[in-house]
Enzyme design. Structure first.
Site, short mmCIF file in Angstrom:
data_model
loop_
_atom_site.label_atom_id
_atom_site.label_comp_id
_atom_site.label_asym_id
_atom_site.label_seq_id
_atom_site.Cartn_x
_atom_site.Cartn_y
_atom_site.Cartn_z
N GLY A 1 0.80 -1.21 0.00
CA GLY A 1 0.00 0.00 0.00
C GLY A 1 0.83 1.26 0.00
N ASN B 1 -7.47 3.92 9.66
CA ASN B 1 -6.81 2.74 10.20
C ASN B 1 -6.75 2.73 11.73
OD1 ASN B 1 -4.98 4.91 9.11
ND2 ASN B 1 -3.56 3.93 10.52
N GLN C 1 -7.22 -0.08 4.39
CA GLN C 1 -7.93 -0.64 5.53
C GLN C 1 -9.30 -1.20 5.17
OE1 GLN C 1 -7.05 -2.03 8.88
NE2 GLN C 1 -5.79 -0.27 8.34
N SER D 1 -3.58 -3.20 -0.13
CA SER D 1 -2.44 -4.00 0.31
C SER D 1 -2.94 -5.37 0.76
CB SER D 1 -1.71 -3.30 1.45
OG SER D 1 -0.52 -3.97 1.79
N ALA D 2 -2.33 -6.44 0.22
CA ALA D 2 -2.85 -7.80 0.41
C ALA D 2 -2.87 -8.26 1.86
CB ALA D 2 -2.04 -8.78 -0.43
N HIS D 3 -1.88 -7.84 2.65
CA HIS D 3 -1.79 -8.41 4.00
C HIS D 3 -2.87 -7.89 4.95
CE1 HIS D 3 0.16 -5.14 6.51
NE2 HIS D 3 0.33 -4.64 5.31
N THR E 1 11.07 -7.12 -11.25
CA THR E 1 10.52 -8.46 -11.44
C THR E 1 9.27 -8.65 -10.60
OG1 THR E 1 12.73 -9.35 -11.88
CG2 THR E 1 11.02 -10.92 -11.25
N CYS F 1 3.00 1.29 11.16
CA CYS F 1 4.09 2.05 10.52
C CYS F 1 4.59 3.18 11.40
CB CYS F 1 3.62 2.62 9.18
SG CYS F 1 3.25 1.35 7.97
#
Length: 380
Positions: free
Chosen positions: A75, A155, A183, A201-203, A239, A326
């Site tokens: 994110g 968040n 979020q 963001s995937a997590h 990559t 963060c």
């Protein structure tokens, strides 16, 4: 003595990877290891898997896979790409940015970085509930405003923002709207989302760390901010992280498919937790009002320091936080709660608890008793 039982109430920081998602990812760490940019059969194999994952995500988001979806490492990178990329590509339209004061550090620092390029940044505070007013956004805009950034849901408090109304105000004044949806992704529907671009963001929705996406509407001018190869249509070199992309795609589709069912169960746990904490511990208050995400509650405890509560709860088997992961560890109080106008003692005594699909009623029982014990110890 440290508790042997562990209850995780910090899902707003990160979620565990779903078992089915992990199983989908595993082959791409071993036998299907090719670089998706390579021209041989190993590369074509993973390239086809990435294309399928991109198509699957685009369907869930209601966007074009070939023109509007850009894979990132998370994110924070997506926010940087959207905010800096759009502003720097549109300097002919102006050098003014409007940011809500409750944004994640990825958004705030991206905006502040633009000052080096001659941009001015105006911050807009929320009301006492933590809600950003569309009128306040409109009042802060100028003729040279290029971009407005306002998050989908906060968040720290879980407060859901009136993004559709904000978008109407922004578009009426000819600017772009960027939205941090990190979020809310996987919880709230994102199909045809009312913004010119947004980050996820995937997590945060039971996918892997190190995978995210910037979704930027076709026709929005932006430039790349990281030089490299021609991946992601030349806009994000590097990559591709094939296993993480596969996992993110599966996790998003899975989370959206069970969002209603999960949300109903989680909000019952959250509300029962709030009810018991507020009724059984004196001097407590929930921070944030109006519509909220089902999983998040932010509670202040009079006469306590939030960092001390988090530390002692961890020793007693409960994982929680004082705010965004963060910015945890920072000495300064929450910028979100401060922007809401709360006094310093209430801000410093605040703790965020966030529930997930694996939490149970027994977790609520355990956590409430642990909190009562910890607060008594601190106050006494």
């Amino acid at each position: 003595m440290q508790s042997t039982e562990r209850v995780y109430l910090d899902h707003a920081a990160t979620t565990p990877v779903d078992g089915g998602v992990l199983n989908d990812m595993l082959p791409y760490f071993s036998e299907l290891f090719g670089n998706s940019s390579s021209q041989h059969s190993f590369g074509r194999q993973t390239a086809n898997a990435v294309t399928a994952a991109r198509d699957k995500m685009a369907v869930a988001l209601g966007i074009s896979p070939a023109a509007e979806l850009y894979f990132t490492c998370g994110g924070t990178e997506a926010d940087n790409l959207g905010i800096k990329g759009i502003c720097l590509a549109n300097v002919d339209r102006g050098r003014h940015v409007v940011i809500s004061a409750i944004e994640h550090p990825a958004v705030i620092e991206s905006a502040n970085d633009l000052k080096k390029y001659g941009f001015e940044v105006t911050f807009v505070n929320p009301d006492g509930r933590g809600v950003i007013s569309p009128k306040a956004i409109a009042d802060a805009m100028r003729q040279d405003t290029v971009l407005v950034a306002a998050m989908s849901a906060n968040n720290e408090t879980g407060v859901i923002q009136p993004i559709a109304d904000i978008y109407s105000e922004v578009k009426a004044r000819g600017a772009y709207l960027w939205c941090d949806c990190v979020q809310s992704a996987g919880v709230l529907p994102l199909s045809r989302f009312p913004a010119d671009g947004y980050a996820l963001s995937a997590h945060k929705f039971y996918g892997p760390k190190g995978a995210g996406a910037a979704c930027i509407k076709k026709g929005v001018r932006f430039i790349r901010i990281m030089s490299g190869g021609h991946q992601e249509r030349g806009m994000r070199g590097g990559t591709l992280n094939t296993p993480a992309i596969i996992g993110m795609s599966h996790a998003l589709s899975l989370s959206l498919s069970c969002a209603a069912e999960d949300g109903e169960r989680i909000v019952r746990l959250r509300d029962e937790f709030e009810r018991r904490v507020l009724s059984q511990i004196d001097g407590t208050a929930v921070n944030g009002g109006g519509e909220r995400l089902p999983s998040v509650t932010n509670i202040s405890f009079d006469g306590c320091d939030g960092q001390n509560i988090v530390f002692l709860l961890d020793l007693n088997g409960v994982a929680c936080s004082t705010g965004a992961a963060c910015s945890s560890g920072a000495a300064s109080p929450s910028h979100v709660l401060s922007a809401m106008g709360l006094d310093e003692s209430r801000v410093r005594s605040a703790v965020r608890f966030s529930f997930g699909r694996n939490n149970t009623a027994a977790d609520v029982d355990f956590a409430v008793e642990a909190i009562k014990k910890v607060v008594r110890a601190i106050r006494g």
